[in-house]
Design an enzyme around this catalytic site. Structure first.
Site, PDB file in Angstrom:
ATOM      1  N   ASP A   1       3.836  29.543  71.639  1.00 41.52           N
ATOM      2  CA  ASP A   1       3.161  30.832  71.769  1.00 41.52           C
ATOM      3  C   ASP A   1       2.047  30.753  72.799  1.00 41.52           C
ATOM      4  O   ASP A   1       1.658  29.666  73.213  1.00 41.52           O
ATOM      5  CB  ASP A   1       2.646  31.331  70.407  1.00 41.52           C
ATOM      6  CG  ASP A   1       1.951  30.258  69.588  1.00 41.52           C
ATOM      7  OD1 ASP A   1       1.632  29.188  70.134  1.00 41.52           O
ATOM      8  OD2 ASP A   1       1.715  30.490  68.391  1.00 41.52           O
TER       9      ASP A   1
ATOM     10  N   ASN B   1      -2.039  33.655  56.785  1.00 41.91           N
ATOM     11  CA  ASN B   1      -1.242  34.824  56.380  1.00 41.91           C
ATOM     12  C   ASN B   1       0.268  34.538  56.462  1.00 41.91           C
ATOM     13  O   ASN B   1       1.076  35.448  56.384  1.00 41.91           O
ATOM     14  CB  ASN B   1      -1.591  36.048  57.238  1.00 41.91           C
ATOM     15  CG  ASN B   1      -1.243  35.845  58.714  1.00 41.91           C
ATOM     16  OD1 ASN B   1      -0.779  34.771  59.101  1.00 41.91           O
ATOM     17  ND2 ASN B   1      -1.460  36.856  59.530  1.00 41.91           N
TER      18      ASN B   1
ATOM     19  N   HIS C   1       1.894  33.151  59.083  1.00 45.55           N
ATOM     20  CA  HIS C   1       2.554  33.180  60.394  1.00 45.55           C
ATOM     21  C   HIS C   1       2.935  31.773  60.849  1.00 45.55           C
ATOM     22  O   HIS C   1       2.262  30.795  60.524  1.00 45.55           O
ATOM     23  CB  HIS C   1       1.712  33.916  61.451  1.00 45.55           C
ATOM     24  CG  HIS C   1       0.513  33.195  61.971  1.00 45.55           C
ATOM     25  ND1 HIS C   1      -0.769  33.642  61.782  1.00 45.55           N
ATOM     26  CD2 HIS C   1       0.404  32.070  62.722  1.00 45.55           C
ATOM     27  CE1 HIS C   1      -1.613  32.833  62.383  1.00 45.55           C
ATOM     28  NE2 HIS C   1      -0.933  31.854  62.962  1.00 45.55           N
TER      29      HIS C   1
HETATM   30  C1  GLP Z   1      -2.370  29.443  65.346  1.00 42.86           C
HETATM   31  C2  GLP Z   1      -1.116  29.246  66.193  1.00 42.86           C
HETATM   32  C3  GLP Z   1      -0.065  28.469  65.464  1.00 42.86           C
HETATM   33  C4  GLP Z   1      -0.693  27.583  64.420  1.00 42.86           C
HETATM   34  C5  GLP Z   1      -1.395  28.419  63.381  1.00 42.86           C
HETATM   35  C6  GLP Z   1      -2.241  27.614  62.433  1.00 42.86           C
HETATM   36  O1  GLP Z   1      -3.150  30.481  65.705  1.00 42.86           O
HETATM   37  N1  GLP Z   1      -0.553  30.401  66.775  1.00 42.86           N
HETATM   38  O2  GLP Z   1       0.717  27.764  66.394  1.00 42.86           O
HETATM   39  O3  GLP Z   1       0.280  26.793  63.819  1.00 42.86           O
HETATM   40  O4  GLP Z   1      -2.125  29.476  63.977  1.00 42.86           O
HETATM   41  O5  GLP Z   1      -3.385  27.137  63.074  1.00 42.86           O
HETATM   42  P1  GLP Z   1      -4.254  25.943  62.542  1.00 42.86           P
HETATM   43  O6  GLP Z   1      -3.415  24.717  62.609  1.00 42.86           O
HETATM   44  O7  GLP Z   1      -5.421  25.877  63.499  1.00 42.86           O
HETATM   45  O8  GLP Z   1      -4.663  26.274  61.146  1.00 42.86           O
END
Ligand code: GLP
Length: 230
Positions: A56, A125, A127
């Protein structure tokens, strides 16, 4: 968590020098990348022919901007372990034609015969990559509006919520499900609830990561806190 995930990827790269990896950004995989860098430095693995896709990118951020995921991936991993430029696929958040950028990215993944190992974190959430709640399970690479929750989680990097981009490009849930193998990583108490929903609730679009329940080769690696609601 990081050690286990790194061990798997090192084993697979040593089996197949041209492995195709899909790699997440965020805090969760930082220790994982650190271990891959160390193994590379110690000569335990060569990434010379490994192919890398990022998952992404924020819209509006150039790949040299330090909060872009392109920058992250280069600095945490690709540039440090000798991934060739021609083997590094980054989404361009400043592409003039975003639709075309998304279509081309899907085509590039297909041309490499798909992703062999996909490494995922998860948002609070639910994602994965930036597939926010409501995403279709069949979605492919596309532009997405970021939720307040995702922007808030990333606000510390930008020093203010107002500066966090409102849109991103993300590979889709369909793209993710076509990966041959997936590792989902999560750490910390604030991921415990969503991990339980991801793995135990009925598959539903409100929890995008629940799509993973149907993947044939899914490995979930959690620390104790992230596993505490299971
Ligand atoms: C981010 C990214 C993801 C990531 C997720 C969790 O914003 N878009 O690739 O896996 O959210 O982030 P984190 O590992 O910092 O909790």
């Amino acid at each position: 968590m990081s050690a286990k995930a790194a061990k798997i990827v090192i084993r697979e790269v040593n089996k197949n020098q041209r492995l195709v990896l899909g790699l997440a950004s965020g805090r969760t995989p930082l220790g994982f990348y650190q271990r891959l860098r160390l193994a590379h430095k110690q000569g335990k693995v060569s990434f010379n022919n490994v192919i890398v896709f990022n998952l992404d990118e924020y819209i509006g951020l150039g790949k040299d901007y330090k909060n872009s995921y392109g920058y992250y991936l280069r600095h945490q991993f690709a540039d440090k372990v000798g991934i060739k430029d021609s083997n590094l696929y980054l989404l361009n958040g400043r592409a003039k034609d975003l639709k075309k950028e998304c279509q081309n990215y899907e085509a590039k993944i297909r041309k490499q015969n798909g992703i062999d190992w996909l490494i995922l974190g998860i948002g609070k959430n639910g994602h994965i990559a930036f597939n926010e709640p409501g995403s279709s399970f069949r979605s492919i690479t596309r532009v997405i509006n970021l939720t307040y929750s995702s922007r808030l989680a990333n606000a510390p990097y930008f020093n203010s919520l107002a500066k966090v981009p409102k849109r991103a490009i993300t590979v889709g849930l369909g793209t993710i499900m076509r990966a041959k193998n997936i590792i989902l990583m999560a750490a910390g108490k604030n991921k415990a609830e969503i991990i339980a929903q991801t793995l135990k609730s009925e598959k539903n679009r409100a929890v995008p990561a629940s799509a993973l329940q149907e993947h044939k080769n899914l490995i979930v690696i959690l620390d104790k806190l992230a596993a505490s609601c299971l």
